[in-house]
Design a protein around this motif. Sequence first.
Motif, PDB file in Angstrom:
ATOM      1  N   THR A  73       0.821  -1.214   0.000  1.00 38.89           N
ATOM      2  CA  THR A  73       0.000   0.000   0.000  1.00 38.89           C
ATOM      3  C   THR A  73       0.852   1.259   0.000  1.00 38.89           C
ATOM      4  O   THR A  73       0.660   2.165  -0.815  1.00 38.89           O
ATOM      5  CB  THR A  73      -0.948   0.013   1.205  1.00 38.89           C
ATOM      6  OG1 THR A  73      -1.755  -1.167   1.185  1.00 38.89           O
ATOM      7  CG2 THR A  73      -1.852   1.238   1.166  1.00 38.89           C
ATOM      8  N   TRP A  76       2.849   1.887  -3.369  1.00 37.01           N
ATOM      9  CA  TRP A  76       2.086   2.459  -4.481  1.00 37.01           C
ATOM     10  C   TRP A  76       1.815   3.940  -4.274  1.00 37.01           C
ATOM     11  O   TRP A  76       1.818   4.731  -5.220  1.00 37.01           O
ATOM     12  CB  TRP A  76       0.774   1.684  -4.662  1.00 37.01           C
ATOM     13  CG  TRP A  76       0.979   0.422  -5.435  1.00 37.01           C
ATOM     14  CD1 TRP A  76       1.421  -0.777  -4.956  1.00 37.01           C
ATOM     15  CD2 TRP A  76       0.779   0.235  -6.839  1.00 37.01           C
ATOM     16  NE1 TRP A  76       1.494  -1.697  -5.968  1.00 37.01           N
ATOM     17  CE2 TRP A  76       1.108  -1.111  -7.133  1.00 37.01           C
ATOM     18  CE3 TRP A  76       0.346   1.064  -7.862  1.00 37.01           C
ATOM     19  CZ2 TRP A  76       1.024  -1.641  -8.412  1.00 37.01           C
ATOM     20  CZ3 TRP A  76       0.252   0.548  -9.148  1.00 37.01           C
ATOM     21  CH2 TRP A  76       0.595  -0.792  -9.410  1.00 37.01           C
ATOM     22  N   ILE A  77       1.569   4.338  -3.043  1.00 35.86           N
ATOM     23  CA  ILE A  77       1.341   5.759  -2.755  1.00 35.86           C
ATOM     24  C   ILE A  77       2.627   6.562  -2.947  1.00 35.86           C
ATOM     25  O   ILE A  77       2.621   7.634  -3.577  1.00 35.86           O
ATOM     26  CB  ILE A  77       0.797   5.934  -1.328  1.00 35.86           C
ATOM     27  CG1 ILE A  77      -0.588   5.295  -1.208  1.00 35.86           C
ATOM     28  CG2 ILE A  77       0.723   7.415  -0.951  1.00 35.86           C
ATOM     29  CD1 ILE A  77      -1.142   5.269   0.203  1.00 35.86           C
ATOM     30  N   SER A  80       3.757   6.957  -6.582  1.00 35.92           N
ATOM     31  CA  SER A  80       2.843   7.869  -7.283  1.00 35.92           C
ATOM     32  C   SER A  80       3.147   9.324  -6.933  1.00 35.92           C
ATOM     33  O   SER A  80       3.124  10.201  -7.803  1.00 35.92           O
ATOM     34  CB  SER A  80       1.390   7.535  -6.941  1.00 35.92           C
ATOM     35  OG  SER A  80       1.051   6.238  -7.384  1.00 35.92           O
ATOM     36  N   VAL A 103      -1.049   8.250 -10.803  1.00 33.98           N
ATOM     37  CA  VAL A 103      -1.754   7.099 -10.227  1.00 33.98           C
ATOM     38  C   VAL A 103      -2.460   6.336 -11.342  1.00 33.98           C
ATOM     39  O   VAL A 103      -2.447   5.102 -11.386  1.00 33.98           O
ATOM     40  CB  VAL A 103      -2.776   7.538  -9.155  1.00 33.98           C
ATOM     41  CG1 VAL A 103      -3.682   6.373  -8.761  1.00 33.98           C
ATOM     42  CG2 VAL A 103      -2.057   8.053  -7.920  1.00 33.98           C
ATOM     43  N   THR A 107      -1.440   2.472 -11.960  1.00 32.42           N
ATOM     44  CA  THR A 107      -2.510   1.485 -11.799  1.00 32.42           C
ATOM     45  C   THR A 107      -2.997   0.956 -13.138  1.00 32.42           C
ATOM     46  O   THR A 107      -3.919   0.141 -13.190  1.00 32.42           O
ATOM     47  CB  THR A 107      -3.718   2.092 -11.041  1.00 32.42           C
ATOM     48  OG1 THR A 107      -4.208   3.228 -11.766  1.00 32.42           O
ATOM     49  CG2 THR A 107      -3.313   2.503  -9.631  1.00 32.42           C
ATOM     50  N   LEU A 458      -6.414   3.139  -6.901  1.00 31.03           N
ATOM     51  CA  LEU A 458      -5.541   2.333  -6.045  1.00 31.03           C
ATOM     52  C   LEU A 458      -6.307   1.176  -5.415  1.00 31.03           C
ATOM     53  O   LEU A 458      -5.793   0.051  -5.327  1.00 31.03           O
ATOM     54  CB  LEU A 458      -4.920   3.208  -4.959  1.00 31.03           C
ATOM     55  CG  LEU A 458      -3.837   4.188  -5.413  1.00 31.03           C
ATOM     56  CD1 LEU A 458      -3.485   5.167  -4.302  1.00 31.03           C
ATOM     57  CD2 LEU A 458      -2.593   3.432  -5.868  1.00 31.03           C
ATOM     58  N   ARG A 461      -6.734  -1.436  -8.201  1.00 33.02           N
ATOM     59  CA  ARG A 461      -5.476  -2.103  -8.585  1.00 33.02           C
ATOM     60  C   ARG A 461      -4.990  -3.063  -7.510  1.00 33.02           C
ATOM     61  O   ARG A 461      -4.504  -4.156  -7.812  1.00 33.02           O
ATOM     62  CB  ARG A 461      -4.388  -1.065  -8.878  1.00 33.02           C
ATOM     63  CG  ARG A 461      -3.014  -1.651  -9.214  1.00 33.02           C
ATOM     64  CD  ARG A 461      -3.090  -2.560 -10.423  1.00 33.02           C
ATOM     65  NE  ARG A 461      -1.793  -3.100 -10.778  1.00 33.02           N
ATOM     66  CZ  ARG A 461      -1.236  -4.182 -10.236  1.00 33.02           C
ATOM     67  NH1 ARG A 461      -1.864  -4.819  -9.245  1.00 33.02           N
ATOM     68  NH2 ARG A 461      -0.065  -4.624 -10.641  1.00 33.02           N
TER      69      ARG A 461
END
Length: 483
Positions: A73, A76-77, A80, A103, A107, A458, A461
């Motif tokens: 988690t 990915w943040i 981005s 994002v 994704t 998000l 994905r």
Amino acid sequence: MNRSLIVKILGIILLIESFFMIPSLAISLYMQDGSSIGFIITIILLIIVGALTRFIETKHRTLAPADGLVIVTYAWILVSIFGSLPLIIDMNMSFPDAFFEIVSGFTTTGASVINNIESFPKSVVLWRSITHWIGGMGILVFTVSLLPKLGVGGFQIFKRESPGPVKGKIEAKTSDTAKKLYIIYVVITILLFLCLKFFGMDVFDALVHTLGVVGTGGFSSKNTSIMGYSTPIIFTMSFFMIVCGNNFSIYYSLYRRRFNEIIKNEELRLYLFITIAAILLISVDLYLKGVASPFISFRDATFQVTSIESTSGFVSTDYDLWPSFSKYILFVLMFIGSCAGSTAGGLKVIRIVVLFKSIKREIKRVIHPRAILPISLNGRILSEELVQGINGFFGIYMIVFVFSVGLITLSGEDLITSMSSVVTMLSNVGPGFASVGPTKNFYYFNDFFKIYFAFLMLLGRLEFFTVLAIFSRKRYFKEKVLK
């Protein structure tokens, strides 16, 4: 929770992101397009932050399930946020716009807030498409292949980041599985690039569209996407979108000549059936309604079905002008998506298979209440935990969908726009219908909704539970560390 190891792995991921920015920086410097400053600053920041994490000492080299959730988690943040910096610095985009765009790239959604992409420097256009390629197979899957060198097992990351309810491994070691998957990924990328170049695309456009197709993203270097390209290019991209919407482990089985596994694969059979049926139904509908000739109807139907079903989101025609029945089929395909273990989004065909089997089992239970009726897939009995998880996935998908549609309608949008914008975010498709149709984008939404849409991308994905579990107090409970 092994916080020190989590931070260390996040640092590795940021270093990997800096590596993938180098091609865009190189093009910017070579073409002197004025966008190099943003890439230079971002790369330096990524290297500094990533390098600092290398000095963190870790007592344990094992990851618990909760650690995998946090890494996936947060990774990915973070990628981005850092990935949006070149757009903010060089293109003067606001943070909500730049964050939404990147994002959408990572994704592999392909939705955009940019109205005139052809006016952007090629280095920035390339970076957008590179995010598709990274996000398609997963930057974390790439990281997993490197972790054994640090003495870290990556199964918890691989399990949380790989799309689909069944996290199968094609090799005994997770790192070997990640490497094999990336080899397949690279081979398909090279083949498509060569095909597009052969059929007349210039090198840059062929590269951009290759990264978008293989990552099932949909970002194009043209304002009109694929409109105007030749028929051979349209059919070539259609074929490869079908290929990339399929489970990549199938290609490994093909390489190992395990033909029996491929033939018996229930998800593959349903995937191909849905694809062929949708193409034929739309082709006939377009022709009978007088939209186009039989060949053009078949060509456009083939491209848009494979594009929407694979959640690529490329556009060869304005399908928003199609008859209602054809648009209905595309809308259903937005929900379904493609196969687990592919680069595509959506509910996944494998969940549809299990859902139908669950319904069939419940009907039988009405007649035989005491019967033991296990659900099998590809000749293997599925655990009740897995079946319940799939049913729960449908539940949370619909809850988020219904809530989000209601929220979007509060902004004054019509129901078709609201419904299609939400499903295209959750399934990582890209374009929708009406105000977010194939010839429009998400630019006119305010900053709040752009950030909310990014959150939905998000969620889709990472398939909901990975993100939502982070906010659950249960993650703080003591978990057994996998040896």
